[in-house]
Scaffold this active site. Structure first.
Site, PDB file in Angstrom:
ATOM      1  CE  LYS A  54     -19.502  22.837 -29.340  1.00  0.00           C
ATOM      2  NZ  LYS A  54     -20.777  22.787 -28.658  1.00  0.00           N
ATOM      3  CD  GLU A  66     -19.692  20.100 -20.733  1.00  0.00           C
ATOM      4  OE1 GLU A  66     -19.867  19.056 -21.364  1.00  0.00           O
ATOM      5  OE2 GLU A  66     -19.121  21.095 -21.203  1.00  0.00           O
ATOM      6  CG  ASN A  78     -17.646  23.174 -25.826  1.00  0.00           C
ATOM      7  OD1 ASN A  78     -18.672  23.696 -26.257  1.00  0.00           O
ATOM      8  ND2 ASN A  78     -16.922  22.325 -26.525  1.00  0.00           N
ATOM      9  CB  SER A 111     -14.999  21.868 -30.396  1.00  0.00           C
ATOM     10  OG  SER A 111     -15.060  20.945 -31.461  1.00  0.00           O
ATOM     11  CB  SER A 141      -0.935   0.008   1.219  1.00  0.00           C
ATOM     12  OG  SER A 141      -0.182  -0.095   2.416  1.00  0.00           O
ATOM     13  CG  ASN A 153      -4.147  -4.399  13.050  1.00  0.00           C
ATOM     14  OD1 ASN A 153      -3.509  -4.342  11.991  1.00  0.00           O
ATOM     15  ND2 ASN A 153      -4.567  -5.545  13.565  1.00  0.00           N
ATOM     16  CB  THR A 174     -41.043  24.842  -9.758  1.00  0.00           C
ATOM     17  OG1 THR A 174     -42.178  25.192 -10.546  1.00  0.00           O
ATOM     18  CG2 THR A 174     -40.919  25.799  -8.577  1.00  0.00           C
ATOM     19  CG  HIS A 175     -42.091  21.235 -12.202  1.00  0.00           C
ATOM     20  ND1 HIS A 175     -42.353  19.961 -11.784  1.00  0.00           N
ATOM     21  CD2 HIS A 175     -42.748  22.068 -11.344  1.00  0.00           C
ATOM     22  CE1 HIS A 175     -43.167  20.002 -10.723  1.00  0.00           C
ATOM     23  NE2 HIS A 175     -43.401  21.266 -10.437  1.00  0.00           N
ATOM     24  CE  LYS A 222      -4.287   2.789   4.089  1.00  0.00           C
ATOM     25  NZ  LYS A 222      -5.265   2.020   4.884  1.00  0.00           N
ATOM     26  CD  GLN A 259      -2.773  -2.536   2.142  1.00  0.00           C
ATOM     27  OE1 GLN A 259      -2.138  -2.818   3.142  1.00  0.00           O
ATOM     28  NE2 GLN A 259      -2.477  -3.046   0.965  1.00  0.00           N
ATOM     29  CE1 TYR A 269      -6.314  -3.076   8.873  1.00  0.00           C
ATOM     30  CE2 TYR A 269      -5.331  -5.262   8.730  1.00  0.00           C
ATOM     31  CZ  TYR A 269      -5.503  -3.988   8.223  1.00  0.00           C
ATOM     32  OH  TYR A 269      -4.870  -3.637   7.059  1.00  0.00           O
TER      33      TYR A 269
HETATM   34  N1  ARG Z   1      -1.193  -1.215   5.233  1.00  0.00           N
HETATM   35  C1  ARG Z   1      -2.156  -1.652   6.180  1.00  0.00           C
HETATM   36  C2  ARG Z   1      -3.479  -0.900   5.966  1.00  0.00           C
HETATM   37  O1  ARG Z   1      -3.446   0.054   5.313  1.00  0.00           O
HETATM   38  C3  ARG Z   1      -1.694  -1.404   7.569  1.00  0.00           C
HETATM   39  C4  ARG Z   1      -2.216  -2.328   8.583  1.00  0.00           C
HETATM   40  C5  ARG Z   1      -1.720  -3.687   8.317  1.00  0.00           C
HETATM   41  N2  ARG Z   1      -1.949  -4.552   9.406  1.00  0.00           N
HETATM   42  C6  ARG Z   1      -1.705  -5.879   9.340  1.00  0.00           C
HETATM   43  N3  ARG Z   1      -1.885  -6.542  10.391  1.00  0.00           N
HETATM   44  N4  ARG Z   1      -1.324  -6.436   8.221  1.00  0.00           N
HETATM   45  O2  ARG Z   1      -4.488  -1.300   6.452  1.00  0.00           O
END
Ligand code: ARG
Length: 465
Positions: A286, A293, A288, A280, A26, A113, A158-159, A328, A325, A320
């Site tokens: 054009k 949009e 735009n 365009s 990650s 965790n 309205t509408h 994010k 992961q 957990y």
């Molecule tokens: N990279 C992991 C995450 O974003 C961190 C936590 C990982 N924990 C584990 N026990 N493997 O969630």
């Protein structure tokens, strides 16, 4: 070897399959948590020392090392290693390289965790503040436009059909109010975001004598999560953030859609500064409104991320799970999408010119004063349902004769209802309608003027602050 040796390698005989490293890493996206990870580790080390689990020298060595690492990352001199999975292990291994034995003690009474939950809460807290400031920037531009066109009468819809006349300022302030509620929702969510998960460790807490209250206080949290299992499992603060961003994006998409319409030659109510328009590749004439949009489209992207998070968390057993992961990816994308949208929208509002003549022409169409006439008849004693019918028939006749309501003679109007007297003309035409509105939430000129002033003072003051 030490550099890429995984801190968890003790139990393993075989090295990790490279494709597994690729699949499970990650670091490619969570590296943007580095500041929060370091901030959290400094607080954690401070608490460990206060609890007697680190000596003062060890704590100092850790903090020094972490600050150096932060500087290296800031300056782009840190080499992130995929083999070390994530930001937490990348920083920990680098720290061990710098601080040796002391570095090896940092992970005492902590797990990735609770560490990742901490980083994400710190990130969310700061992102909420950033987004709120950007929302205020857009509100200020809208209030500025409202202030610049205090008396401009606008066809209310309205509408998407002509309904009643309103002040343009009133229409613009409707968005300022929506955005204010978006900010309120964010501020309200802070009470749930701003809790420290540290002390939960993997899921059960620790047998070591730690003091999670101290870490929470050092990091500016208002409280410590009450249940260690919940602390590492909870991502509803991410869902709440994503939901709030989805509602905000929905508001932005409505404004964007309206302005796309208003720019079209069919409406022709506004012009957007050329620097904010695009062309365009085939049609030379054009110009735009692609920015608008895309502002409309970005909402779909935020919704997508919200639903991704819902799906990710659905039915996950406690506590957990590595699935989490991926949270994010969604929240980072939401944040960058929304912050870019708000920054662009501020420029768009600033770069928009309203066209009063075209707006005035549109106000002549669609019998915007019909309700005002019905309400006039109510003041003469006619029950509203009958007044509605009288005016409905009159509008039908006006359409057939190609007239506006105020073009009828008094005799013609009296044929509809004998209650009509010459005072009726004071209620026809959009200027007259507007001046009769009553109530603080209405488009009455005095109410709108007051609200524009109120917003202006508030937003302007908070910008200066
Ligand atoms: N990279 C992991 C995450 O974003 C961190 C936590 C990982 N924990 C584990 N026990 N493997 O969630």
């Amino acid at each position: 070897m030490e550099d890429t040796k995984k801190p968890w390698a003790g139990r393993f005989e075989k090295p990790t399959e490279p494709s597994v490293e690729d699949f499970t890493e990650s670091i490619s996206f969570d590296k943007q948590l580095y500041k929060y990870d370091i901030q959290g580790s400094i607080a954690h080390a401070t608490m460990l020392a206060a609890s007697g689990l680190l000596t003062e020298e060890e704590k100092e060595a850790i903090i020094l090392g972490l600050k150096e690492i932060e500087k290296e990352i800031d300056q782009g001199n840190f080499s992130f290693k995929k083999g070390l999975e994530d930001i937490h292990m990348n920083i920990e291994v680098a720290l061990i390289r710098k601080a040796g034995e002391a570095g090896r003690k940092l992970h005492t009474a902590r797990s990735r965790n609770d560490q990742v939950a901490l980083d994400l809460r710190l990130w969310t807290r700061e992102t909420i503040t950033q987004v709120s400031t950007l929302i205020e920037g857009v509100q200020l531009e809208l209030a500025q436009k409202a202030r610049a066109h205090l008396d401009l009468i606008f066809p209310g819809f309205t509408h998407l059909q002509h309904a009643q006349p309103v002040l343009l300022a009133h229409h613009l302030l409707a968005y300022v109010e929506m955005l204010e509620r978006d900010k309120e929702r964010l501020a309200d969510s802070m009470t749930r975001v701003n809790r420290s998960p540290l002390g939960a460790c993997a899921l059960a807490g620790t047998t070591l004598p730690i003091d999670p209250e101290t870490t929470a206080r050092l990091l500016g949290f208002s409280q410590v999560c009450a249940n260690s299992i919940d602390a590492v499992s909870d991502r509803d603060f991410c869902l709440e953030f994503a939901s709030n961003m989805a509602i905000l994006s929905m508001h932005l998409s409505r404004l964007a859609e309206e302005w796309v319409l208003w720019i079209s030659p069919e409406f022709n109510f506004i012009e957007l500064d050329e620097s904010l328009c695009t062309g365009s590749s085939i049609m030379p004439q054009k110009r735009n409104p692609d920015v608008l949009e895309l502002l409309r489209a970005k909402c779909a992207r935020v919704y997508g991320n919200l639903f991704f998070l819902f799906s990710l968390m659905k039915a996950l057993p406690l506590s957990y799970n590595r699935d989490m992961q991926e949270d994010k990816v969604a929240v980072f994308d939401i944040a960058s999408t929304v912050t870019a949208s708000l920054s662009l929208l501020k420029k768009v509002v600033n770069g928009t010119t309203f066209k009063p003549e075209n707006i005035a022409l549109a106000c002549k169409k669609g019998y915007l004063d019909a309700t005002s006439l019905a309400e006039y008849l109510v003041t003469k004693g006619l029950p509203f349902r009958q007044a509605h019918e009288v005016v409905g028939k009159l509008v039908r006749r006006a359409v057939q004769e190609g007239k506006t309501l105020k073009e009828f003679s008094l005799d013609e109007l009296r044929q509809s209802s004998p209650l009509v007297d010459k005072g009726v003309y004071d209620f026809l035409g959009v200027e007259n309608c507007i001046k009769h509105y009553k109530g603080t939430s209405s488009t009455s000129p005095s109410a709108v003027r007051e609200r524009v002033g109120w917003w202006w003072d508030r937003l302007w003051e908070s910008k200066k602050a």
